[in-house]
Motif scaffolding. Structure first.
Motif, short mmCIF file in Angstrom:
data_model
loop_
_atom_site.label_atom_id
_atom_site.label_comp_id
_atom_site.label_asym_id
_atom_site.label_seq_id
_atom_site.Cartn_x
_atom_site.Cartn_y
_atom_site.Cartn_z
N ALA A 18 -2.74 0.43 -4.24
CA ALA A 18 -2.16 -0.88 -3.96
C ALA A 18 -1.25 -1.27 -5.12
CB ALA A 18 -3.26 -1.93 -3.77
N LYS A 55 0.18 6.70 8.01
CA LYS A 55 -1.27 6.46 7.92
C LYS A 55 -1.99 7.76 7.56
CE LYS A 55 -1.52 2.11 9.00
NZ LYS A 55 -2.03 1.12 8.02
N SER A 91 -10.70 2.22 4.37
CA SER A 91 -10.23 0.84 4.37
C SER A 91 -8.75 0.76 4.75
CB SER A 91 -10.44 0.22 2.98
OG SER A 91 -9.93 -1.09 2.91
N VAL A 92 -7.92 1.62 4.16
CA VAL A 92 -6.50 1.63 4.49
C VAL A 92 -6.29 1.96 5.96
CG1 VAL A 92 -4.33 2.88 4.07
CG2 VAL A 92 -5.76 2.17 2.14
N PRO A 94 -9.04 -1.50 -1.34
CA PRO A 94 -8.08 -1.15 -2.40
C PRO A 94 -7.32 -2.36 -2.93
CG PRO A 94 -7.39 -0.27 -0.27
CD PRO A 94 -8.78 -0.75 -0.11
N GLY A 119 -7.18 -2.49 4.44
CA GLY A 119 -6.89 -2.30 3.02
C GLY A 119 -7.47 -3.34 2.09
N PHE A 155 0.84 -1.20 0.00
CA PHE A 155 0.00 0.00 0.00
C PHE A 155 0.87 1.24 0.00
CE2 PHE A 155 -2.70 -3.23 2.06
CZ PHE A 155 -3.76 -3.20 1.16
N VAL A 188 -3.62 5.21 -0.78
CA VAL A 188 -4.77 4.34 -1.10
C VAL A 188 -4.49 3.49 -2.33
CG1 VAL A 188 -6.45 5.89 -0.05
CG2 VAL A 188 -5.86 6.18 -2.46
#
Length: 513
Positions: free
Chosen positions: A15, A285, A249-250, A123, A120, A10, A13
Motif C-alpha cells: 500500500a 489482481k 485481503s487485496v 495492507p 485491502g 495498492f 500487496v
C-alpha cells in the motif's frame, strides 16, 4: 480554503501513500478530480455529492479541486470515496481539519452516506501503521484491519458517525480482530487403501515443501491423495499468516475479519487462463499461484491446461513471486507455493500397459505427456506413478496409520529444518535451499555423491535436476531423523526424478548407477 487526508494506492500487496488534497477556489460551482484516477475514481464525486445530500449537506457554491498526489501514480478503485469526502468536509469546517492529521482513510460511499466494505483493509492498516497513522475504514472491514496489531483503527458505519466522533458527540469504539479459524476438515489418509508408494511421496513432499506430480489412470486415487495433503501440512507461522492474509485481503477474500491458520489449497479448473493462474486482468489482481502463497496449488488434469498458462508458472516456481507487467506499472505479488499436479498417462487414460490399455500406445502416451513442457517438468521434484487400485487392495482393512501419524512426522522434519536455519538468513524449507547453504546441509558421503554423479550422467540430469535431487535427499534424511545424507537417501530421491532421454524409470536409473 484547503484540506488534506492520507489514503493509499495498492501495488500488489504493498500500500503506497497517496495524499488527497482538496482546495476551494472562486469561480463557477464545479467539482474536479485530478491525479491519474480510473473510472471508479472519476465517479467518486457523484457518490460524494449524493452522500452529502443524504446528510443534509450541500457542496459549497465554489470551485472544488481534489488532487490525488502523486499525480503520476496510477490509481484505481472505489476506496478513495471516503478520503475525498473527509477532505471536503474538513475544508468546509464540518470536521475540524486538525482532527484528520493522524489518520489515513479507505472506504466506499453509498448514496445514503453509509460506508461500505472495500478490499485491502489489512495492507492499508499495515501501511498506515508504518506511516505513524491510524486507519479510518468501513465498519465491515474493522475486524480485518484490527489484525494489523499496533495500528489504531476507527471503523465507522457511516459518514454521520464519523462526523459525530470527531466532534466528540458519539465516540466510536476500536474494533476487535476477527476470529482465527483452523480451516475446513480435511479427509484422512487412512481412507486411502493401497498406494503406499504414492503416500510416501506425499509425505516427503509435505516435509520439504517439494513439488509433486501423480501420474496414473482414472480412479487410481491421485486427486484423493492430493486433497489430503493439507491435513499433514503444519499450520501457518505468524509471519506466513500475515503474508498470506495480505494477498487474500487485496483479493477481497477475507470475510468478517476471519483469518485461517490452515495453509491455502487452491485447485483451479483446467480451463483457467494465464491471467487467472498468475494474475492480471484490468486491475492486475492476484492469480491462483499468489492466492496459494505459503500453501498448495493443485492442478488436476495437468496436460489439459493451456500450454501458455502452464509455462507462465515456471518463473514463479523458481523465484517465489509474480511480476505482472503493464505499460504504466509493474505489480509484484508473492507466489511461493508447493505445486501438486495429477495427470493420466495418455488421453485414453490407461496408458500402454495392463487391462484397458490404449491401442495407440506409445504414441498417444507420448503426445499427451508432451503437452507439459520439459522445463516445467524439470521443476517438479517428485514424479510418481500411481497404479490402479486392485480389488485385493480394496478388500484390505483400513491402514494402521493415517493423517495424524503422517502429520507428526512431517512436523518433526520441518522442525529439524527450522533448527538448522535458525540464526541465519537461509530459507527454512529444503525445497528453497540453494547454493552454499544447500551444499552445507546436504553434504554427501563419497559413496552417495558417486551414486548421484553416475545417475546424473546416465539420465542426462540437468543442473536444476541435480539441485532438486539434493534437496529431496536432504528431506528424506530429515524424515528419517538423520543428520547425514546417505547413499540410501540419494537412491530414493533419484527414484522420483523424471524419466530421462534414456527411457529408463527413476528406479532403473538408480539401480543401474
Amino acid at each position: 480554503m484547503s484540506a488534506r487526508v492520507v489514503t493509499v494506492a495498492f501495488r500488489g500487496v504493498e500500500a503506497v501513500r497517496v495524499d488527497v488534497q482538496v482546495q476551494f477556489t472562486g469561480g463557477e460551482q464545479k467539482f474536479f478530480l485530478v491525479g491519474m484516477g480510473d473510472k471508479a475514481i472519476s465517479e467518486s464525486r457523484e457518490r460524494v455529492r449524493a452522500a452529502f445530500a443524504g446528510l443534509g449537506l450541500a457542496l459549497p457554491a465554489r470551485r472544488i479541486i481534489a488532487n490525488l498526489a502523486p499525480a503520476d501514480l496510477p490509481k484505481e478503485g472505489s476506496h478513495y470515496d471516503l478520503p475525498i469526502a473527509l477532505a471536503v468536509m474538513a475544508g468546509m469546517g464540518v470536521i475540524p481539519p486538525d482532527a484528520l492529521a493522524d489518520w489515513a482513510a479507505v472506504g466506499e460511499l453509498s448514496l445514503d452516506g453509509r460506508i461500505t466494505a472495500v478490499a485491502g483493509a489489512l495492507p492499508a492498516a499495515v501501511a498506515a501503521g508504518g506511516m505513524g497513522l491510524g486507519l479510518i475504514c468501513p465498519e465491515a472491514c474493522g475486524a480485518e484491519a484490527a489484525w494489523a496489531g499496533g495500528t489504531r483503527v476507527l471503523a465507522a458505519p457511516s459518514l454521520i458517525a464519523l462526523v459525530n466522533h470527531f466532534r466528540g458527540m458519539q465516540m466510536l469504539s476500536p474494533p476487535k480482530p476477527g476470529p482465527m479459524l483452523d480451516g475446513e476438515r480435511v479427509p484422512d489418509l487412512r481412507e486411502v487403501k493401497g498406494q503406499e508408494n504414492a503416500k510416501r511421496a506425499l509425505e516427503i513432499a509435505a516435509a520439504g515443501g517439494h513439488n509433486l506430480l501423480f501420474v496414473g489412470p482414472p480412479g487410481s486415487g491421485k486427486s484423493m491423495m492430493a486433497q489430503r495433503l493439507p491435513g499433514i501440512l503444519p499450520p501457518l507461522t505468524s509471519e506466513e499468516l500475515l503474508e498470506t492474509s495480505m494477498v487474500h485481503s487485496v483479493a477481497g477474500l477475507i470475510a468478517k475479519g476471519e483469518l485461517r491458520r490452515a495453509r491455502p489449497f487452491r485447485a483451479p479448473h483446467h480451463s483457467a487462463s494465464m491471467a487467472a493462474l498468475t494474475g492480471g486482468g484490468h486491475k492486475a489482481k492476484p492469480g491462483e499461484v499468489s492466492l496459494a502463497h505459503n500453501g498448495v496449488l493443485f492442478l488436476d488434469e495437468l496436460p489439459e491446461f493451456g500450454a501458455q498458462a502452464l509455462d507462465s508458472l515456471r518463473q514463479p516456481l523458481e523465484t517465489g513471486e509474480v511480476i505482472v507487467a503493464r505499460a504504466n506499472a509493474h505489480v509484484r505479488y508473492p507466489a511461493r507455493v508447493q505445486l501438486v499436479a495429477a495427470m493420466n498417462p495418455c488421453k485414453c487414460g490407461h496408458g500402454g500397459a495392463g487391462r484397458g490399455a490404449c491401442g495407440r500406445a506409445p504414441r498417444c502416451q507420448t503426445d499427451y505427456q508432451m503437452k507439459v513442457s520439459g522445463p516445467l517438468m524439470d521443476r517438479i521434484d517428485l514424479q510418481v506413478e500411481v497404479p490402479p487400485v486392485t480389488p485385493a487392495d480394496l478388500a484390505l482393512p483400513a491402514p494402521a496409520e493415517g493423517t495424524t501419524e503422517a502429520a507428526a512426522r512431517v512436523l518433526r522434519a520441518r522442525e529439524r529444518q527450522a533448527e538448522r536455519a535458525a540464526g541465519t538468513e537461509a530459507p527454512v524449507l529444503n525445497a528453497q535451499a540453494d547454493g552454499d547453504w544447500l551444499e552445507t546441509i546436504a553434504a554427501l558421503a563419497p559413496d552417495a555423491r558417486a551414486l548421484l554423479a553416475r545417475a546424473a550422467e546416465a539420465s542426462g540430469l540437468t543442473a536444476r535436476g541435480w539441485t532438486r535431487t539434493l534437496r529431496l535427499a536432504r528431506t528424506i534424511a530429515d524424515l528419517e531423523g538423520s543428520d547425514a545424507v546417505r547413499r540410501v537417501h540419494v537412491a530414493e530421491a533419484l527414484i522420483y526424478r523424471r524419466v530421462g532421454s534414456t527411457g529408463l524409470t527413476g528406479a532403473a536409473l538408480a539401480a543401474r548407477a
